[in-house]
Write a protein that holds these residues in place. Sequence first.
Motif, short mmCIF file in Angstrom:
data_model
loop_
_atom_site.label_atom_id
_atom_site.label_comp_id
_atom_site.label_asym_id
_atom_site.label_seq_id
_atom_site.Cartn_x
_atom_site.Cartn_y
_atom_site.Cartn_z
N VAL A 1 0.83 -1.20 0.00
CA VAL A 1 0.00 0.00 0.00
C VAL A 1 0.87 1.26 0.00
N ARG A 2 0.51 2.19 -0.88
CA ARG A 2 1.16 3.49 -0.93
C ARG A 2 0.37 4.48 -0.09
N ASN A 3 1.06 5.18 0.80
CA ASN A 3 0.43 6.16 1.66
C ASN A 3 0.77 7.57 1.17
N SER A 4 0.27 8.59 1.86
CA SER A 4 0.53 9.98 1.47
C SER A 4 1.04 10.79 2.66
N TRP A 5 1.98 10.17 3.41
CA TRP A 5 2.57 10.83 4.57
C TRP A 5 4.06 11.09 4.37
N GLY A 6 4.49 11.13 3.12
CA GLY A 6 5.88 11.43 2.81
C GLY A 6 6.78 10.21 2.85
N HIS A 7 8.02 10.36 2.33
CA HIS A 7 8.94 9.22 2.24
C HIS A 7 9.61 8.90 3.57
N ASN A 8 9.50 9.79 4.57
CA ASN A 8 10.10 9.51 5.88
C ASN A 8 9.22 8.63 6.75
N TRP A 9 7.99 8.39 6.31
CA TRP A 9 7.10 7.50 7.05
C TRP A 9 7.16 6.10 6.45
#
Length: 332
Positions: free
Chosen positions: A295-303
Amino acid sequence: MNKLVLLFTLFLEYTITLGDRYYIEEKWNQFLNMNNKKYEPWDSKKRFEIFTKNMHMMEAHNKRFLRGSESFKMDIGPFSDQTEEEFMLKFETHTSPFRSSMEHAEFNSFVENHNERLPNQVDYRNKMQPAKDQKNCKASWAFAAVAVVEGMSKLRFKQDISLSEQNLVDCALGNEFMSNGCEGGSPWGALLYMKLHGIDTSQNYPYTGVHSRCRSISNSSVHLKSPHLMHLSEYDLMRTVGATGPVATTIEVTPTLMHYKSGIVFDRKCVGKTTNHAVTIVGYGVQDGFQYWLVRNSWGHNWGDQGYFKMARNYGNNCQIGISAFFADVSQ
């Protein structure tokens, strides 16, 4: 002798406490640099105290993970200075849009044409743009839908293009698109807007994370076919992802996901029948005998794992994943 034992015990406790403090301060500085965080003097102490509490919780969780009693690992991320209550303020309730009989028939014929043998594992991450960050705007609906279109553009036509979520936040408004900018919306509405009005690139229409006046665009970067709303079993959802490409869906987020780093999430706190966050399924597979969704999220690459996480698959639609899913093919 007893005094010596007592002194040694006190010295050992002091050393452990001192070492723990230095370790947490080192992690704190790492967290600040990684997430470009700065606080007002009055807020800094409070944030450090919350961070310290979260660090101790994560360490206890990861010890259970090493013993095999947890299915995923935690680590510091963009929310490590927040309480669970603060974290949960980021989410909104999603409702499913109306689905006409025509849309339903179109989707049924679409699925029936993809009965070929599917791979055991699918991973579209190399077809996706780098993970993006919705910031404090409740716009996961726009990010999930845009990720579908970006992924399909690269899959179908090798078109490597970053599209504008801000275009949707500003323009895909009202009952027709079931969306209200930074106060929440529907991936269905985002896909429908892109079909009817097109969408600009991120370069031309950059993301700000706040709702602004809608700007007209002269030429759409992609062209969508009719979007589809799907209410499917996880097996049918796997067929769709495996045979076609990324699919947007809504899930129920709880504080369990807050500090995710790696592994497979099976969230026992998901008990509701409503969803509050939109994500994009970009694959599936099996790890150590457990089936998962990628799953791809939308909380940035640091998450998480550079912006991605794995969620339990075929465990009764854990956290409502896939119960409502959204797909749209693209054309040139």
